[in-house]
Write a protein that holds these residues in place. Structure first.
Motif, PDB file in Angstrom:
ATOM      1  N   ARG A  19       0.845  -1.206   0.000  1.00 41.38           N
ATOM      2  CA  ARG A  19       0.000   0.000   0.000  1.00 41.38           C
ATOM      3  C   ARG A  19       0.876   1.251   0.000  1.00 41.38           C
ATOM      4  NH1 ARG A  19      -2.511  -0.877   4.425  1.00 41.38           N
ATOM      5  NH2 ARG A  19      -3.948  -2.413   3.626  1.00 41.38           N
ATOM      6  N   GLU A  20       1.934   1.219   0.833  1.00 35.68           N
ATOM      7  CA  GLU A  20       2.821   2.395   0.905  1.00 35.68           C
ATOM      8  C   GLU A  20       3.543   2.613  -0.430  1.00 35.68           C
ATOM      9  OE1 GLU A  20       5.162   1.367   4.341  1.00 35.68           O
ATOM     10  OE2 GLU A  20       3.347   1.529   5.596  1.00 35.68           O
ATOM     11  N   ALA A  21       4.030   1.513  -1.023  1.00 40.35           N
ATOM     12  CA  ALA A  21       4.752   1.633  -2.295  1.00 40.35           C
ATOM     13  C   ALA A  21       3.796   2.116  -3.384  1.00 40.35           C
ATOM     14  CB  ALA A  21       5.368   0.290  -2.676  1.00 40.35           C
ATOM     15  N   TRP A  22       2.577   1.577  -3.355  1.00 41.74           N
ATOM     16  CA  TRP A  22       1.569   1.966  -4.350  1.00 41.74           C
ATOM     17  C   TRP A  22       1.271   3.458  -4.247  1.00 41.74           C
ATOM     18  CZ3 TRP A  22      -3.025   4.398  -4.696  1.00 41.74           C
ATOM     19  CH2 TRP A  22      -3.742   4.245  -5.908  1.00 41.74           C
ATOM     20  N   LEU A  23       1.070   3.910  -2.981  1.00 46.73           N
ATOM     21  CA  LEU A  23       0.682   5.310  -2.756  1.00 46.73           C
ATOM     22  C   LEU A  23       1.781   6.245  -3.250  1.00 46.73           C
ATOM     23  CD1 LEU A  23      -1.701   6.773  -1.539  1.00 46.73           C
ATOM     24  CD2 LEU A  23      -0.481   6.835   0.642  1.00 46.73           C
ATOM     25  N   GLU A  24       3.018   5.901  -2.920  1.00 49.48           N
ATOM     26  CA  GLU A  24       4.123   6.759  -3.324  1.00 49.48           C
ATOM     27  C   GLU A  24       4.225   6.827  -4.852  1.00 49.48           C
ATOM     28  OE1 GLU A  24       7.754   5.887  -1.164  1.00 49.48           O
ATOM     29  OE2 GLU A  24       8.851   7.058  -2.685  1.00 49.48           O
ATOM     30  N   ALA A  25       4.010   5.691  -5.518  1.00 43.75           N
ATOM     31  CA  ALA A  25       4.151   5.657  -6.986  1.00 43.75           C
ATOM     32  C   ALA A  25       2.918   6.216  -7.697  1.00 43.75           C
ATOM     33  CB  ALA A  25       4.416   4.215  -7.440  1.00 43.75           C
ATOM     34  N   SER A  26       1.833   6.429  -6.930  1.00 42.05           N
ATOM     35  CA  SER A  26       0.583   6.834  -7.585  1.00 42.05           C
ATOM     36  C   SER A  26       0.646   8.252  -8.147  1.00 42.05           C
ATOM     37  CB  SER A  26      -0.603   6.704  -6.621  1.00 42.05           C
ATOM     38  OG  SER A  26      -0.444   7.625  -5.571  1.00 42.05           O
ATOM     39  N   THR A  27       1.661   9.009  -7.757  1.00 45.43           N
ATOM     40  CA  THR A  27       1.777  10.375  -8.302  1.00 45.43           C
ATOM     41  C   THR A  27       2.539  10.373  -9.631  1.00 45.43           C
ATOM     42  OG1 THR A  27       3.784  10.677  -7.023  1.00 45.43           O
ATOM     43  CG2 THR A  27       1.742  11.501  -6.027  1.00 45.43           C
TER      44      THR A  27
END
Ligand code: PLP
Length: 377
Positions: A19-27
């Motif tokens: 979830r953390e990796a996804w959130l960071e890459a979502s930008t």
């Protein structure tokens, strides 16, 4: 009380790291962009590809991001069929619908002649002489989603190699749970799905050797070697790589822990309830326990358990809710009556000993009530 979730083979909660990796890459923006933000997105996508390649023992170019395990199965099976001059497909008959319906669709609409591999009562496919004749492809899953039975894929691959027949493996239930090496498997294509090992839902993986490559069945901008065109989901890929890394790091310990809980559940059920048929064989995924309680209806069992806060399924996505016997169990020689009393518990990363004890405290009464209610017409 929070529900006791025992349907990890259907999907498993997303890992915090994913979830953390996804959130960071979502930008990040379009990895195809020829400017700084595009390069940043592409670097993250390529890093995820490299990480996944090293975790599954393949080359980065062999990793193709898809939108699901279903999509990966479809692209591989249809694409290998189209890439070949042969009209013959050899398939196991106990595949998930993502693969099985693709094979059936090619038989119904594209002239494929299908030879089915035999299935033993243990739920394991037999490597018969059907593999001695060349085919466009052989389709066989790594581990069955209902029973958890591990399939003899190395025997299948070596028999197919004798005829230079490519092999597609649906490893959706295996990846992240038991060791999987694409290079060692000798398969031509392999499908996986991130949400089965704690990655984001809606991200799949297709591992595809350079040759023979599946002919494209989707047409577009040529991304992912043209095998899966469309703007890549960078955050999905990054989240998948993070989840897979953690799953593989904890794999040895989790395999032992989860299998011990599963064995405790199986022993506790057998000791309390008469007439239980265990469909999960000895060589199976660690979290699977597929059983039948003859005389009860699988869907009644699920509803009664749900009312008590236990979440599980019959195991077969398309049979749940419609009172139909599982095709997998029928192929194993289980009678329709017994197959209709089937229920699948799949334990996973969040399962605790308390969960197992709670279920063991409730299951005998649930089965007795479902048996009294009997089978629907
Ligand atoms: N193959 C197998 C063996 C599965 O268990 C599943 C999902 O249950 C799939 C394919 C489909 O994967 P997805 O849900 O990512 O489409």
């Amino acid at each position: 009380m929070a529900p006791v979730y025992l349907d990890h083979a259907a999907t498993t909660p997303m890992r915090d790291c994913a979830r953390e990796a996804w959130l960071e890459a979502s930008t990040l923006l379009n990895p195809g962009g020829q400017y700084a933000t595009g390069r940043r997105a592409r670097a993250a996508l390529e890093q995820a590809r490299e990480d996944i390649a090293s975790l599954l023992n393949c080359e980065p170019i062999e990793v193709i991001f898809t939108a699901s395990g279903t999509e990966a199965d479809n692209i591989a099976i249809q694409g290998l069929y189209r890439a070949s001059d042969s009209r013959r497909i050899v398939s196991s008959p106990i595949e998930h619908p993502a693969a099985l319906e693709t094979v059936r669709g090619l038989a119904a609409g594209a002239g494929a002649e299908v030879s089915w591999l035999p299935v033993l009562p243990s739920g394991v496919v037999g490597v018969g002489d059907t593999l001695d004749t060349p085919a466009a492809l052989v389709n066989c899953m790594w581990a069955n989603n209902e029973t958890g039975a591990i399939q003899p894929i190395s025997d299948v691959v070596s028999a197919a190699a004798g005829q230079a027949t490519p092999v597609h493996i649906d490893a959706v239930q295996a990846v992240g749970h038991i060791p999987v090496s694409f290079a060692q498997s000798g398969a031509t294509t392999l499908a996986a799905s991130a949400h089965k090992f704690g990655g984001p839902r809606g991200t799949g993986l297709l591992l595809a050797a350079r040759s023979p490559a599946p002919t494209g069945v989707l047409f577009g901008g040529g991304q992912e070697r043209g095998i899966r065109p469309g703007t890549a989901d960078v955050a999905g890929a990054v989240g998948t790589a993070a989840a897979l890394k953690e799953a593989i790091n904890e794999m040895d310990a989790e395999m032992q822990r989860v299998a011990a809980l599963r064995d405790q559940l199986r022993a506790g059920i057998i000791s309390q309830i008469d007439d239980v048929i265990v469909h999960t064989p000895a060589e199976a995924l660690p979290g699977h326990l597929h059983l039948s309680f003859p005389g009860a209806e699988g869907d009644s069992l699920i509803m009664l358990l749900d009312s008590l806060g236990f979440e599980c399924s019959t195991g077969s996505a398309c049979s749940s809710g419609v009172n139909r016997a599982s095709e997998v169990l029928l192929a194993m020689g289980v009678s329709e009556h017994d197959a209709r009393g089937a229920i699948r518990f799949t334990l996973g990363r969040t399962t605790t000993s308390d969960d197992v004890m709670a279920l063991l405290g409730a299951i005998a009464d649930v089965v007795a009530r479902a048996r009294i209610a009997g089978m629907a017409g």
